[in-house]
Scaffold this active site. Structure first.
Site, PDB file in Angstrom:
ATOM      1  N   TRP A 337       8.363 -60.139   4.512  1.00 20.74           N
ATOM      2  CA  TRP A 337       8.195 -59.281   3.341  1.00 20.74           C
ATOM      3  C   TRP A 337       8.500 -60.053   2.051  1.00 20.74           C
ATOM      4  O   TRP A 337       8.758 -59.453   1.028  1.00 20.74           O
ATOM      5  CB  TRP A 337       9.119 -58.069   3.441  1.00 20.74           C
ATOM      6  CG  TRP A 337       8.688 -57.075   4.475  1.00 20.74           C
ATOM      7  CD1 TRP A 337       7.933 -55.959   4.261  1.00 20.74           C
ATOM      8  CD2 TRP A 337       8.975 -57.088   5.877  1.00 20.74           C
ATOM      9  NE1 TRP A 337       7.737 -55.284   5.446  1.00 20.74           N
ATOM     10  CE2 TRP A 337       8.371 -55.945   6.454  1.00 20.74           C
ATOM     11  CE3 TRP A 337       9.692 -57.950   6.699  1.00 20.74           C
ATOM     12  CZ2 TRP A 337       8.452 -55.648   7.811  1.00 20.74           C
ATOM     13  CZ3 TRP A 337       9.775 -57.654   8.051  1.00 20.74           C
ATOM     14  CH2 TRP A 337       9.165 -56.517   8.591  1.00 20.74           C
ATOM     15  N   ASP A 454       8.900 -47.535  17.344  1.00 23.52           N
ATOM     16  CA  ASP A 454       8.752 -48.278  16.086  1.00 23.52           C
ATOM     17  C   ASP A 454       9.105 -49.740  16.334  1.00 23.52           C
ATOM     18  O   ASP A 454      10.255 -50.070  16.617  1.00 23.52           O
ATOM     19  CB  ASP A 454       9.663 -47.679  15.017  1.00 23.52           C
ATOM     20  CG  ASP A 454       9.401 -48.253  13.629  1.00 23.52           C
ATOM     21  OD1 ASP A 454       8.644 -49.246  13.523  1.00 23.52           O
ATOM     22  OD2 ASP A 454       9.947 -47.716  12.648  1.00 23.52           O
TER      23      ASP A 454
END
Length: 811
Positions: A337, A454
């Protein structure tokens, strides 16, 4: 953090190191891949067996394998199987000397009816897999034919055997013996349906609880003249998968349209952006592409998951959630990220899962890079491939609760300017995860159905980066003590945003609680269409309802700040609404704040607006523009405060996704009311335009045209296109160089369809200056002339090809 693991994540303590020299890239349509375990060393034993004897199935002799066949034995022969004779020579008698005695019942060959067009593959809904091996779903019968050296007699005894793992054991379900003509309380049985001359037709039933994976297959016979065993042959290996069509399988789905969508659909839509500005992109799941099934099983191997546990979808899905990310287990994808993707692929550039999974299978190395939608897209591929009904879900305004308080805490100074060094909790503009469908025999009744998985590495669960499966029903009702990871997921969708203001004495006071800011919209692709379906209601009760408030406060009572609601103040008669125009990357924009006095007295509001760029994960940059204004409001009146923002002002600060965060705070002079709002908006990027040039037919070359116009006044450098579509085109990377400011480019590419029917061809563009550019076209592929449904060709696959532009045009 916690004591020794008691759940399926316990296998994470053993780490596998990738091979020193990666194996070469296979051809687009290879033969069944040779043994991957041979690259690992350890004499053909799995990594788990070498590291942990207590859980790997105890070391055994060769009793389970029967007599030694003629010729030497190779250790570590199949990527999922155990040991197999090197020779495919004649049969094996009980003495192991290879002698075939007169009168012996010898199996001279086997037809597993494994062709894609055969009955087995069609009835088991596996005919789309680009494999020639037999692929079946557990709990459902299939047919085989044995070829014998003589007629089958009533005194003859035949047993089929399926074996998986390094040390197959009957007690662990890794060595299955199926006597022909006899039943089994485990659901395994084989029956003769036809006996004619030297052929024997059998109907074979598998257990609905069978281990999933790639099994070796052999046949044993017993007659008065002696015993015979058919040598193992890699062409006779059988894949067994979960079966959502079987009512006895705990993954059963009682809706055919759901099964078509959540198991068999090879493409889907993934949603991103903000609640007010939802973007969508098509993703190629490609679960039936050649090599993908082997990659999915390889993931379980890399985790060291015991074969005996591979029949449990709860365990399998939890392992997949851990292994799709690379943290602590060298899994599939490396998360990034940072905005710097120079050592890999920008997450926005991927158009599907196939390239990622095949790279991982081919090299053994984690693939750079992924973010939440990539992790979720790959997880959907893996779970659908293994037979679990799975969908990709987007939660807008998704909270990341770092302190288990089950609230999102945002801290401000005395003037209501954000104190970023204290704001550890974050609200993601969107977050993408997965729902998969199964029963939960490990939980009390009432928690079957959709389960959240997830794979994005956010927080550890029992010491490793995995999340789920977690019952959606437990999330809805705030039952955060239910496994797995319910507190974290509950906070993502249904916590409150709490605004804290620093007081003159240095302490902090809650000045505002925003109860409808988290999990404001949860969506997925609709069944049987490309429309968007809202599923917020299955995750949470209606906002503001008594049931919803009870769920939140019940969950908060189990968090780290159970008394947070006791400190709330409220006196609100001034309402605030934030608006941002729908802006395109490269254009100027305007944001506005509308104030309304809903009271009967005059109000004066001191308003502050702070604008910064933000990553979609809620991590913000420094404020690059701010406005302060005092607004007087008569009773019942409204007023608008605007902030124009020029392209040249925001361009130097842009980060991934082109998102910005407007922090608005205000103070009502007369009443002391505090106003606070965080509003995220994004700049839209253009789409790629795809046009099919001619009809698409299986086995025949077809051409597609891609058109793109650069919306920016600056040059895009090192532009890369990606092209992918299951049944159409293996993943293809096209390097096209630079594209000038406001320039239009056109390129053409050929592909050869390999499967008929409606298909999706997906493209993306990426450059350091612009990303998140996609396009898709539906391609209706006709069968080849002569009625042949499939092509042996495996769609062209090129990596790093430099492509000249067909034409260029100005703005």
């Amino acid at each position: 953090m916690e004591g020794p693991r008691a759940d399926v994540g316990r296998w994470g303590g053993n780490r596998w190191q990738p091979p020193t020299t990666p194996s070469p890239e296979p051809e687009p349509e290879p033969e069944p891949e040779p043994d991957r375990r041979s690259r690992r060393g350890g004499g053909g034993r799995s990594f788990w067996a070498r590291c942990c004897g207590c859980c790997s199935c105890r070391n055994r002799g060769d009793d389970d394998w029967g007599p030694e066949p003629s010729g030497s034995r190779s250790r570590g022969s199949s990527s999922r199987g155990g040991r197999r004779p090197e020779s495919r020579g004649g049969g094996v008698n009980a003495a192991g000397d290879g002698t075939i005695r007169e009168g012996m019942l010898v199996v001279t060959g086997v037809d597993l009816l494994s062709s894609r067009s055969d009955q087995n593959r069609r009835e088991h809904h596996t005919d789309e897999f680009e494999y020639e091996e037999l692929i079946v779903r557990r709990g459902q019968p299939f047919h085989i034919i044995l070829f014998l050296n003589r007629e089958y007699e009533s005194s003859d005894r035949i047993a089929l055997e399926l074996l998986i793992g390094n040390n197959p054991e009957v007690g662990k379900g890794t060595h299955v013996i199926i006597p022909v003509g006899k039943g089994s309380n485990e659901g395994w049985k084989a029956q003769v349906t036809k006996a004619s001359e030297h052929n024997l037709n059998l109907r074979v039933h598998t257990s609905p609880n069978a281990i999933i994976g790639k099994f070796q297959f052999t046949v044993r016979t017993h007659s008065e003249a002696g015993e015979f065993q058919l040598p193992f042959d890699p062409r006779n290996e059988i894949y067994i998968l979960f079966n959502p069509w079987c009512p006895e399988d705990i993954v059963y789905v009682d809706h055919e349209d759901w099964r078509q969508e959540y198991v068999l659909n090879e493409s889907g839509r993934i949603y991103y952006g903000t609640e007010a500005q939802i973007g969508e992109r098509t993703w190629n799941y490609g679960q039936f592409d050649h090599g993908v099934l082997d990659a999915c099983l390889y993931i379980l191997d890399r985790r060291g998951m015991p074969y005996g546990g591979r029949g449990d979808p709860v365990s399998v899905s939890r392992v997949i959630s851990a292994m799709v990310n690379s943290l602590d287990d060298n899994g599939v994808l490396i998360g990034n990220w940072s905005g710097d993707y120079s050592r890999g692929t920008n997450p926005s550039a991927w158009v599907g899962s196939v390239e990622i999974l095949l790279s991982y299978l081919r090299t053994g190395y984690s693939v750079p890079y992924g973010q939440c939608w990539v992790f979720a897209g790959v997880t959907t591929t893996v779970l659908r491939c293994l037979g679990l009904a799975t969908r990709t879900v987007t939660n807008f305004n998704s909270a990341h609760d770092t302190d288990t308080s089950l609230t999102m805490d945002i801290y401000f100074d005395e003037n209501m300017k954000p104190l970023e060094h204290l704001n550890h909790d974050s609200v993601w503009n969107f977050h993408v995860w997965n729902d998969c469908w199964m029963k939960r025999p490990d939980l009390p009744s009432g928690f079957d159905g959709w389960q959240v998985v997830d794979a994005t590495p956010q927080e550890t669960s029992s010491g490793i980066f995995c999340c789920g499966p977690c019952s959606v029903e437990s999330i809805k009702n705030g039952l955060v003590y239910m496994k797995y990871d319910t507190p974290f997921i509950f906070a993502e969708v249904n916590s409150d945003k709490v605004y804290w203001q620093r007081q003159d004495d240095g302490s902090f006071k809650i000045v505002y609680v925003e109860e409808k800011a988290i999990g404001t919209l949860i969506v997925t692709k609709a069944v049987s269409s490309n429309m968007r379906e809202e599923i917020t209601h299955i995750y949470k009760h209606p906002e503001g309802s008594e049931a919803e408030r009870k769920a939140v406060e019940t969950a908060a009572a189990h968090g780290s700040k159970p008394n947070v609601y006791a400190t709330r103040d409220s006196a609100e008669d001034v309402a605030m609404q934030v608006e941002a125009q729908d802006a395109v990357m490269g254009q100027d924009l305007t944001v506005s704040v509308v104030l309304t006095n809903r009271g009967s007295s005059r109000r004066t509001v001191k308003l502050h607006l702070y604008l910064s760029v933000t990553f979609y994960t809620g991590v913000t940059g420094s404020t690059f523009k701010e406005t302060k204004k005092e607004v007087a409001l008569a009773p019942g009146a409204s007023d608008r405060v605007t902030m124009p923002v020029a392209y040249k002002e925001y361009r130097p600060h842009l980060v991934d996704q082109g998102a910005m965060l407007l922090n608005v705070s205000g103070h009502v002079k007369e009443s002391g009311q505090v106003l606070a709002k965080q509003h995220t908006f994004r700049l839209r990027t253009p789409d790629l335009s795809l046009t099919l040039l001619g009809a698409a037919v299986v086995g025949q070359e077809c051409e597609v045209q891609i058109v793109f116009r650069n919306p920016l006044p600056i040059t895009l450098t090192n532009v890369v296109f990606r092209l992918e579509g299951s049944g159409l085109q293996r993943p293809k990377v096209l390097n096209v160089g630079d594209i000038g400011g406001n320039e239009t480019v056109t390129l053409r590419q050929t592909f050869v369809p390999v499967r008929p029917g409606p298909r999706q061809l997906i493209a993306s563009l990426d450059s350091p200056q612009l990303s998140q550019v996609h396009g898709v076209i539906q391609v209706d592929v006709a069968p080849a002339s002569g009625g042949r449904g499939f092509s042996d060709a495996g769609g062209n696959s090129h990596s790093g090809e430099t492509i000249p532009m067909a034409s260029r045009g100005g703005a």
